[in-house]
Design a protein around this motif. Structure first.
Motif, short mmCIF file in Angstrom:
data_model
loop_
_atom_site.label_atom_id
_atom_site.label_comp_id
_atom_site.label_asym_id
_atom_site.label_seq_id
_atom_site.Cartn_x
_atom_site.Cartn_y
_atom_site.Cartn_z
N GLU A 200 27.33 68.69 49.86
CA GLU A 200 27.03 67.31 49.44
C GLU A 200 26.20 66.55 50.46
O GLU A 200 25.55 65.56 50.12
N ALA A 201 26.19 67.01 51.71
CA ALA A 201 25.36 66.34 52.73
C ALA A 201 23.89 66.49 52.42
O ALA A 201 23.07 65.67 52.87
N GLU A 202 23.53 67.49 51.63
CA GLU A 202 22.13 67.72 51.30
C GLU A 202 21.81 67.33 49.86
O GLU A 202 20.72 66.83 49.57
N ILE A 203 22.77 67.50 48.95
CA ILE A 203 22.52 67.23 47.54
C ILE A 203 22.54 65.73 47.24
O ILE A 203 21.78 65.24 46.41
N PHE A 204 23.44 65.00 47.92
CA PHE A 204 23.60 63.57 47.68
C PHE A 204 22.95 62.76 48.79
O PHE A 204 22.82 63.22 49.92
N THR A 205 22.57 61.54 48.45
CA THR A 205 22.11 60.61 49.48
C THR A 205 23.29 60.20 50.35
O THR A 205 24.45 60.37 49.98
N LEU A 376 16.20 58.00 37.97
CA LEU A 376 16.94 57.67 36.77
C LEU A 376 18.22 56.95 37.17
O LEU A 376 19.11 57.54 37.81
N LYS A 377 18.34 55.68 36.79
CA LYS A 377 19.50 54.88 37.15
C LYS A 377 20.68 55.21 36.26
O LYS A 377 20.52 55.51 35.07
N GLY A 378 21.88 55.15 36.83
CA GLY A 378 23.09 55.40 36.06
C GLY A 378 24.30 55.36 36.96
O GLY A 378 24.18 55.01 38.15
N PRO A 379 25.49 55.69 36.45
CA PRO A 379 26.68 55.75 37.30
C PRO A 379 26.47 56.64 38.52
O PRO A 379 26.95 56.36 39.61
N VAL A 380 25.73 57.74 38.33
CA VAL A 380 25.19 58.54 39.42
C VAL A 380 23.68 58.59 39.20
O VAL A 380 23.21 59.05 38.17
N ASP A 381 22.93 58.04 40.15
CA ASP A 381 21.48 58.06 40.03
C ASP A 381 20.95 59.47 40.27
O ASP A 381 21.51 60.22 41.08
N ARG A 390 17.81 65.01 43.91
CA ARG A 390 18.87 64.43 44.73
C ARG A 390 19.67 63.46 43.87
O ARG A 390 19.15 62.89 42.92
N PHE A 391 20.93 63.28 44.26
CA PHE A 391 21.84 62.42 43.51
C PHE A 391 22.34 61.31 44.42
O PHE A 391 22.52 61.50 45.62
N ASN A 392 22.58 60.15 43.81
CA ASN A 392 23.14 59.01 44.56
C ASN A 392 24.34 58.47 43.80
O ASN A 392 24.25 58.14 42.62
N ARG A 393 25.46 58.37 44.51
CA ARG A 393 26.67 57.90 43.85
C ARG A 393 27.17 56.56 44.40
O ARG A 393 28.28 56.15 44.11
N THR A 394 26.37 55.87 45.23
CA THR A 394 26.77 54.52 45.62
C THR A 394 26.56 53.58 44.45
O THR A 394 25.74 53.83 43.56
N GLY A 395 27.28 52.48 44.44
CA GLY A 395 27.16 51.52 43.36
C GLY A 395 28.52 51.11 42.85
O GLY A 395 29.57 51.58 43.33
N THR A 396 28.53 50.24 41.86
CA THR A 396 29.75 49.69 41.30
C THR A 396 29.48 49.26 39.87
O THR A 396 28.34 48.88 39.53
N PRO A 397 30.49 49.30 38.98
CA PRO A 397 30.27 48.81 37.61
C PRO A 397 29.81 47.36 37.55
O PRO A 397 29.19 46.95 36.57
N ALA A 424 11.49 57.55 49.52
CA ALA A 424 11.62 56.12 49.27
C ALA A 424 12.57 55.85 48.11
O ALA A 424 13.43 54.96 48.18
N ALA A 425 12.43 56.60 47.03
CA ALA A 425 13.28 56.41 45.86
C ALA A 425 14.74 56.76 46.16
O ALA A 425 15.66 56.02 45.77
N SER A 426 14.95 57.85 46.87
CA SER A 426 16.32 58.28 47.18
C SER A 426 17.02 57.27 48.09
O SER A 426 18.17 56.89 47.85
N LEU A 427 16.32 56.82 49.12
CA LEU A 427 16.92 55.88 50.06
C LEU A 427 17.17 54.53 49.39
O LEU A 427 18.21 53.89 49.62
N ALA A 428 16.24 54.08 48.54
CA ALA A 428 16.42 52.81 47.86
C ALA A 428 17.65 52.84 46.95
O ALA A 428 18.40 51.86 46.88
N ALA A 429 17.85 53.94 46.26
CA ALA A 429 19.03 54.06 45.40
C ALA A 429 20.30 53.94 46.23
O ALA A 429 21.24 53.23 45.84
#
Length: 467
Positions: A200-205, A376-381, A390-397, A424-429
């Motif tokens: 996950e250190a590589e797959i996720f932001t 692509l924005k979503g519960p997991v970007d 790459r996937f991003n799971r930060t965020g909140t409903p 840029a896109a990965s870090l911004a998410a």
């Protein structure tokens, strides 16, 4: 879903220093301490040395984490007849390397300090007697010409016939017989050792990605942080201003808003577009602004009737971020492009809804990213440039409130001034998700998109101290 189901998204091949630093930072955030990583790396180096059945080993160390890896290896080799560790006693030592050096003082190894070429010459016997030499002097973070005392250590090691095992990456100029790299190769031809970094250190932001942000120099001038142009508004007045404020908070120095709608914001430069919507008549005003901007952020609040203008802007732009109403066919494309759709906009772009299964969703975004990078924005970007995912799971409903997507587009635009599109896109998410989480702590589901603004620089530019 288990992380193992996502192995297809792991990157392979040579990894550069910046990306490796980010992966290591993400691993630390996941609970894998840097000292434990160093322990695994050093043990692997020791095993490589022992495969040559030596009696006498010379370990050449720097004061960074590469040197720390070498010091760990020396500790695991202390049962041999002779282990000599040479390191400079000048300059700054990383905390992890300092910990390893302190441990070596309690081990059966001989420590030798050097400052200059003359000091190295006094240690000639150690080079002559060594069965194996370990190069742990300068790692992936090194740059520029090799300076003393390392230049003399390299020259002296090269005159010896003993095999030289380089730690992670050879010190420039050294004659390496074998390179032992960790996690992924840093140069072609290296032997790669798995040191237990979580997938996950590589797959996720993660927070390690913050290390990719280039520092602003002490001699920076106005505009060095980048100039962003936001083109939007008309049917929806606030959207371009939320995006523009996001760009400012993400480090852009100058942000202009070209819009028919005016909302007073003293930190922004307003470029008036007469009328109630953006039309072709406005191109004479917009295109010169596009020419001077580092990045154009386009589409939010513009309405469908402005699409021909958006296509013209895309054709003229060096870098562009397209969001909201810009995400329609024919799809605009600048020289370098980032698209930031939600699921409905992705369907409008591609003709198909994104799958709900995360692996299938990753494949879908990757296949669609032919004209640029897609976030692509979503519960997991999900972020892809067509080759990487790459996937991003930060965020909140709480971030379902209107305006958060506009804010994200602005942050992407600011980071795109200095980083490649995918980064840029990965870090911004990641940053916007974290900012949303911070804002929701105080306001819950009553959070506004503008409540996220203060959290963006806090996350981007005031990161916690490294492990």
């Amino acid at each position: 879903m288990r992380t193992g189901d996502m192995r297809e998204f792991l990157e392979t091949g040579v990894i550069d220093a910046g990306r490796m630093r980010a992966v290591e930072g993400n691993a630390v955030a996941l609970g894998y301490p840097s000292l434990l990583m160093m322990e695994s790396a050093g043990r692997a180096v020791a095993d490589a040395v022992l495969s040559r059945t030596p009696s006498r080993v010379l370990v050449l160390c720097g004061r960074g984490n590469n040197g720390g890896d070498g010091m760990v290896a020396a500790r695991y080799l202390q049962h041999l007849d002779s282990v000599d560790v040479v390191y400079p006693d000048c300059g700054t030592t990383t905390p992890s390397a300092a910990t390893q050096l302190a441990l070596l003082r309690h081990c059966s190894v001989a420590l030798h300090t050097v400052r200059c070429a003359a000091d190295v010459e006094t240690l000639s016997r150690l080079f002559d007697d060594a069965d194996v030499i370990v190069d742990a002097m300068l790692g992936t973070g090194a740059s520029g010409a090799v300076r003393e005392p390392f230049a003399s250590l390299v020259a002296r090691a090269n005159t010896n016939s003993a095999p030289i095992i380089a730690v992670d990456i050879p010190t420039p100029g050294i004659r390496a017989s074998r390179i032992v790299s960790f996690h992924r190769p840093k140069v072609e031809g290296a032997d790669v050792v798995d040191i237990g970094i979580p997938f996950e250190a590589e797959i996720f932001t993660g927070p390690g990605d913050l290390t990719l942000i280039p520092p602003k120099g002490s001699k920076a001038h106005k505009g060095a942080g980048g100039e962003v142009l936001v083109v939007g508004g008309g049917p929806y007045q606030g959207a371009p201003y939320i995006a523009a404020l996001g760009a400012l908070r993400a480090g852009a120095d100058i942000v202009r808003v070209a819009s028919p709608a005016y909302i007073p914001a003293p930190d922004l430069i307003y470029e008036r577009l007469e009328g109630k919507a953006i039309t072709a008549d406005h191109l004479a005003t917009i295109l010169p602004l596009v020419d001077r901007a580092d990045t154009v952020v386009c589409g939010m609040g513009a309405g469908r009737e402005s699409h021909d203008v958006i296509l013209a802007v895309a054709e003229a732009a060096k870098r562009a971020v397209f969001d909201a109403d810009a995400l329609a066919k024919p799809l605009p494309a600048a020289k370098e492009t980032i698209y930031t759709p939600h699921a409905g906009e992705f369907a409008r772009m591609t003709g198909a809804e994104p799958p709900t299964d995360l692996v299938a969703r990753g494949r879908s975004v990757k296949a669609a990213a032919t004209a640029g990078t897609i976030l692509l924005k979503g519960p997991v970007d999900v972020i892809s440039d067509g080759s990487r995912v790459r996937f991003n799971r930060t965020g909140t409903p709480a971030m379902t409130v209107g305006g958060t997507g506009d804010l994200l587009a602005g942050v992407v635009g600011a980071l795109f001034c200095h980083l490649p599109a995918f980064e840029a896109a990965s870090l911004a998410a990641y940053v916007c998700g974290r900012a949303g989480m911070l804002a929701a702590e105080g306001r819950g589901n009553g959070m506004l998109a503008t409540d996220m603004l203060d959290g963006i620089p806090e996350i981007l530019f005031l990161p916690p101290a490294p492990d």
